[in-house]
Design an enzyme around this catalytic site. Structure first.
Site, PDB file in Angstrom:
ATOM      1  N   ASP A 109     -10.232   4.035  -2.615  1.00 53.07           N
ATOM      2  CA  ASP A 109     -10.921   2.893  -1.994  1.00 53.07           C
ATOM      3  C   ASP A 109     -12.380   2.818  -2.432  1.00 53.07           C
ATOM      4  O   ASP A 109     -13.127   3.786  -2.294  1.00 53.07           O
ATOM      5  CB  ASP A 109     -10.891   3.031  -0.467  1.00 53.07           C
ATOM      6  CG  ASP A 109      -9.510   2.777   0.089  1.00 53.07           C
ATOM      7  OD1 ASP A 109      -8.558   2.680  -0.714  1.00 53.07           O
ATOM      8  OD2 ASP A 109      -9.389   2.686   1.320  1.00 53.07           O
ATOM      9  N   ASP A 134       0.833  -1.202   0.000  1.00 50.02           N
ATOM     10  CA  ASP A 134       0.000   0.000   0.000  1.00 50.02           C
ATOM     11  C   ASP A 134       0.872   1.259   0.000  1.00 50.02           C
ATOM     12  O   ASP A 134       2.080   1.201   0.214  1.00 50.02           O
ATOM     13  CB  ASP A 134      -0.885  -0.038   1.257  1.00 50.02           C
ATOM     14  CG  ASP A 134      -2.128   0.818   1.132  1.00 50.02           C
ATOM     15  OD1 ASP A 134      -2.289   1.493   0.111  1.00 50.02           O
ATOM     16  OD2 ASP A 134      -2.941   0.796   2.080  1.00 50.02           O
TER      17      ASP A 134
HETATM   18  C1  GAL Z   1      -5.944   1.792   2.146  1.00 48.62           C
HETATM   19  C2  GAL Z   1      -6.121   0.823   1.003  1.00 48.62           C
HETATM   20  C3  GAL Z   1      -7.219  -0.124   1.388  1.00 48.62           C
HETATM   21  C4  GAL Z   1      -6.826  -0.849   2.640  1.00 48.62           C
HETATM   22  C5  GAL Z   1      -6.467   0.137   3.736  1.00 48.62           C
HETATM   23  C6  GAL Z   1      -5.903  -0.576   4.951  1.00 48.62           C
HETATM   24  O1  GAL Z   1      -4.993   2.724   1.786  1.00 48.62           O
HETATM   25  O2  GAL Z   1      -6.444   1.525  -0.163  1.00 48.62           O
HETATM   26  O3  GAL Z   1      -7.473  -1.013   0.337  1.00 48.62           O
HETATM   27  O4  GAL Z   1      -5.745  -1.680   2.349  1.00 48.62           O
HETATM   28  O5  GAL Z   1      -5.533   1.082   3.296  1.00 48.62           O
HETATM   29  O6  GAL Z   1      -5.444   0.276   5.905  1.00 48.62           O
END
Ligand code: GAL
Length: 951
Positions: free
Chosen positions: A752, A691
């Site tokens: 997201d 990420d």
């Molecule tokens: C976001 C990501 C999500 C999830 C989340 C977890 O940045 O886009 O899919 O992984 O973090 O903290």
């Protein structure tokens, strides 16, 4: 005039449950909070709009029941207004709503026990001044024959409130801290609920985070009354078929569940606190039950555990912590041991301990506070010991560990530091030499047993002054051994505690010892404690040939690891990811459940293979810098999970972030890529999501990806296992499109996804703009599959209708986006599986595409409100088509052969992929009526062959 107008308005068509109201706290989804919901009732099929702060969430009520449900994200807001409007009448409004932590406190009279009767009641009540963000909700006592959507209004006939200061019924509404103090509700509120939650806030330094305390408890009630009928049947099966005794009124089976739990089913919580069991301890099993092999421990354990499981399932938020107050004494010191042996408390305590983490090999997010040393008489008698203060502190320590995953010592700054648990027993072994016959060695986990010592419960009064009573440890040493049929107390002289080695040696038995028990009486005079004065939980253990108490996990007995294919993931990855449904609320029991489900529910056959854990599995780095999985939630470690997935023919993945912190503030990979790649390789990992989040980052964004690529190349060379790399993000073909496929298989193209129609549409359209990056033939040059990632699936989650979920599946499949299910696969409905596991649809996702163009695209949007998407298929004989209706009413949608690359006069056979049946052949074009927000998905085949349609 205005008044007249108001009176003329028809009543609102919307009903919201009583817990929806001003000052309500909604469970935030930060950390382990998972998801929060609002539920309500409207007319069947009524259109409802939920305005949640700035956000508008439309939803249509169920066509039969009128029920509706939306998922909300309260975040850290402290002053939200929520408006729920239907098609007629005024909206229902809740003001001053906060996102925070919610605790549900339930049980019998010791949970009802009011703060005013605890020690130092006035001083304790005044501490509320430091917690102005607390909100109190006391539930009216009530029972019902069937599960209720809502509580009855305050004062309803037959219902009663435990707080009526100055004649005002304080139940079924939220009170602010100020209001609770001013009205006196705080004095009547559950002492354990208030003091435990307050101590959690203190010990874990929750700062000013809003906190909701919901009390739903009733004196004298039995566990079976708090359980759904399904949970009762499941429990009876586990308890040698023993059904609960027949009772009436509030002690009838399920009646309190129906009236005082079911109305809260969709209220998300951080933890439930449970103080109950006295009424069950009194239960005498019939001889017939005993003949079936039943015991009170087995009975209460089965019923409590099924109750916990069903409360969790029904909330649908993923697991929440379940915290139990183990029963304190009901006798007083000096009561004859014959009487003490028949109260049933010892059996219930063991059952309660079995519901706790680290017990019997269980790894659940739960805990039990040991209180065997906290007996005494209050105004309500010896059955209701007054030292709720210390009991609450212990339950708070357990909760901070289980619900917030705090490790080691709890508390910092001004809050007291303490271990969260008493000594934890790890093994029992018998002496084997001739000299050592009758000798038994008890070992404790080192970290839990510092300062191990025997403790006289009467050594001090509760106010800290010395007490001359020295009952312990002369007449009442706590350990007994079984020799033949008899239990024999081990004298003090023969009980050798060694703090240095964290062991206790029991000596002097006159023959072969077959079992050991500790604290086996109602009132325990002498306990084994650690440095933090926390006692060991009572136990009875048979001594078995292999002495370790640590139950072997399924992984240990699973077949040997099977190395799965050496392929370089040339088609979009398909599987599961924990984030959308569980958020941080994930643990190894759940992951194993998901693996089992995918292996058996038809998904594996449809192509799903990866089971990926998203954020929150990691807590720290060990001293050698390797990453540390959460020892509470993943006590068997990650390799065990990878092995388990492999044993079922599936694959396993985890999440990290390229910065020093992940999005949930866990340790990220920054500057540790090499060591992490090596660790992942050792675990047998198949998939890494990397990420883009916080903390320190490398100056250039791809350093992390390059480093992992290098580490994984080494792993591949060594083991033949290819690790899929999913990264966040590449959103612009001109910025990263030229090189991204060399360092990753798949990259997020957009933010997201949420479980709403607008989010799903937004993501897939943005993703479509990136198609050229995948379709320009780079994948072959890169030697690994390349895919744009429109984010994980929301199929099965609240927020999208069945038809909208089909649309998501159709478009994600067509666009060759990874298909990672993001729902509760363990309890997925038939409908959910019918969408996810439609193998004819997933085959389109996995098809390599014509001329190397794996991503299907939008080919026609000239008619307002409808779109045609197409993917030309590998082999040059077919095209997959998705007809999409963006509008709110059904509409015809037409695909023209020219857009699909099908020769004008070609004979085309048509397969309807949602119906899984053939449709009539077509020429020139294909038109189908398409439902609102829906899709029709077809596979067109022609022997004439297709030409590149140029998209
Ligand atoms: C976001 C990501 C999500 C999830 C989340 C977890 O940045 O886009 O899919 O992984 O973090 O903290």
């Amino acid at each position: 005039m205005l008044l007249f107008h108001t009176l003329m308005l028809s009543p609102s068509s919307i009903t919201m449950p009583h817990w929806f109201g001003d000052n309500m706290v909604l469970q935030t989804n930060a950390e382990y909070g998972a998801r929060a919901f609002l539920v309500g009732k409207a007319a069947p099929s009524e259109k409802v709009l939920v305005k949640f702060g700035e956000q508008s969430i439309p939803v249509i009520a169920d066509a039969t029941t009128g029920m509706f449900e939306v998922q909300v994200r309260p975040g850290g807001n402290t002053n939200l207004t929520i408006t729920v409007s239907g098609e007629s009448g005024p909206p229902v409004v809740a003001k001053h709503v906060s996102g925070g932590d919610v605790f549900f406190c339930s049980g019998q009279s010791n949970m009802v026990f009011p703060l005013k009767l605890a020690f130092n009641a006035t001083a304790e009540a005044s501490t509320l001044i430091d917690f102005p963000q607390f909100r109190f909700f006391m539930t009216q006592r009530d029972y019902a024959a069937t599960p209720q959507f809502d509580l009855r209004p305050p004062g309803a006939k037959g219902a009663a409130c435990d707080s009526n200061p100055s004649g005002v019924n304080s139940c079924n509404a939220w009170y602010t801290a100020n209001e609770a103090t001013a009205s006196g509700l705080i004095n009547d509120f559950s002492a354990v609920c208030f003091m435990t939650v307050r101590d959690i806030a203190k010990l874990h330094n929750l700062g000013k985070r809003p906190v909701g305390l919901v009390q739903s408890a009733w004196g004298g009630t039995r566990v079976e009354a708090w359980m759904s009928t399904d949970a009762i049947s499941a429990a009876a099966k586990r308890a040698s078929g023993i059904m609960p005794p027949i009772r009436t009124a509030q002690n009838n089976v399920s009646v309190l569940y129906n009236a005082m739990v079911a109305p809260f089913n969709k209220m998300a919580v951080r933890a439930a606190l449970w103080y109950q069991g006295e009424a069950n301890a009194d239960q005498k099993l019939t001889n017939a039950s005993k003949a079936k092999g039943g015991s009170l421990t087995q009975y209460y354990s089965a019923y409590l555990q099924e109750m916990i499981a069903s409360w969790r399932d029904l909330k649908g938020m993923g697991d929440f912590a379940f915290m139990t107050m183990q029963l304190p004494p009901s006798c007083v010191s000096g009561t004859s041991s014959a009487k003490q042996m028949t109260t049933g408390r010892m059996e219930v305590r063991i059952a309660e301990q079995e519901s706790a983490a680290h017990s019997g090999g269980r790894t659940d997010i739960s805990g039990a506070a040991v209180t065997i040393d906290l007996g005494g008489k209050s105004a309500w008698g010896a059955d209701h010991p007054p030292n709720k203060n210390e009991m609450s502190r212990r339950l708070a320590l357990q909760t901070v560990h289980a619900a917030y995953a705090a490790q080691g010592r709890i508390g910092s700054g001004t809050a007291e530091e303490s271990l969260w648990t008493g000594p934890i027993l790890s093994s029992i072994t018998k002496g084997t030499t001739a000299d050592a016959v009758g000798e038994v060695l008890l070992s404790f986990t080192n970290w839990s047993a510092a300062g191990l010592t025997l403790h006289d419960v009467h050594a001090k009064n509760i106010d800290g002054t010395d007490n001359s009573c020295k009952l312990c440890c002369a007449g009442a040493a706590p350990f007994e051994v079984q020799v033949g049929k008899n239990w024999v107390m081990v004298s003090m002289a023969n009980t050798l505690v060694d703090a240095a080695t964290s062991t206790v040696t029991l000596k002097g038995a006159s023959g072969d010892v077959t079992a050991v028990r500790y604290a086996w009486r109602d009132y325990v005079e002498c306990t084994l404690i650690n440095n933090d004065s926390l006692p060991l939980s009572p136990f009875v253990e048979n001594i078995v040939a292999s002495a370790a108490l640590v139950t072997t996990t399924a992984a240990a007995s699973a077949p040997a690891v099977r190395i799965i294919g050496a392929g370089k993931q040339m088609t979009p990855p398909m599987g599961f990811n924990s984030w959308n449904f569980y958020h941080c609320n994930i643990d190894e029991i759940t992951v194993r459940g998901v693996i089992d489900a995918i292996a058996s529910n038809g998904m594996k056959e449809a192509g799903y293979e990866f089971v990926n854990i998203d954020d929150c599995w990691q807590v720290e780095r060990f001293a050698n810098n390797t990453i540390q999985p959460d020892p509470v939630r993943f006590p068997s470690g990650m390799k065990a999970l990878a092995d388990y997935a492999h044993s079922k023919g599936l694959k396993f993945g985890v999440y990290t972030a390229r910065g020093s912190r992940t999005c949930q503030n866990r340790p990220g990979a920054y500057a540790h890529e090499a060591i992490d790649a090596a660790t992942y390789c050792e675990w047998g990992l198949d998939y890494l999501k990397n990420d883009n989040c916080g903390g320190t980052n490398w100056p250039s964004e791809n350093t992390s990806w390059i480093n992992f690529q290098k580490g994984f190349d080494e792993c591949y060379a060594k083991t033949g296992r290819y690790i899929v790399k999913s990264i966040e993000y590449c959103r612009d073909p001109t910025q990263c499109g030229q090189w991204i496929g060399g360092v990753a298989n798949t990259w997020r193209t957009v933010g997201d996804v949420q479980s709403t129609w607008s989010s799903v549409m937004g993501n897939i359209h943005a993703n479509n703009k990136m198609a050229s990056v995948v379709n320009n033939g780079q994948a072959v040059a890169n030697g690994q599959g390349n895919f744009n990632d429109a984010d994980m699936l929301e199929i099965g989650n609240v927020g999208l209708s069945f038809i909208e979920q089909q649309t998501m599946m159709a478009l994600w499949s067509l666009a060759a986006s990874p298909l990672l299910a993001g729902t509760d696969i363990i309890h997925a409905s038939k409908e959910t599986i019918s969408i996810l596991a439609n193998a004819e649809v997933t085959a389109i996702n996995q098809d390599l595409g014509f001329n190397g163009k794996i991503q299907g695209v939008l080919v026609n949007s000239t008619v307002a409100g409808v779109e045609v998407w197409a993917k030309q298929l590998h082999g040059g004989k077919g095209v997959a088509v998705v007809l999409l209706n963006l509008g709110d009413t059904a509409a015809p949608v037409t695909a023209e052969w020219a857009d699909l690359g099908i020769p004008a006069g070609a004979k085309v056979t048509v397969r309807d992929l949602w119906k899984k049946s053939d449709a009539p052949d077509a020429t020139g074009s294909l038109t189908a009526m398409t439902p609102a927000h829906g899709t029709k998905m077809f596979k067109l085949t022609t022997a004439a062959g297709i030409h590149d349609n140029g998209f």
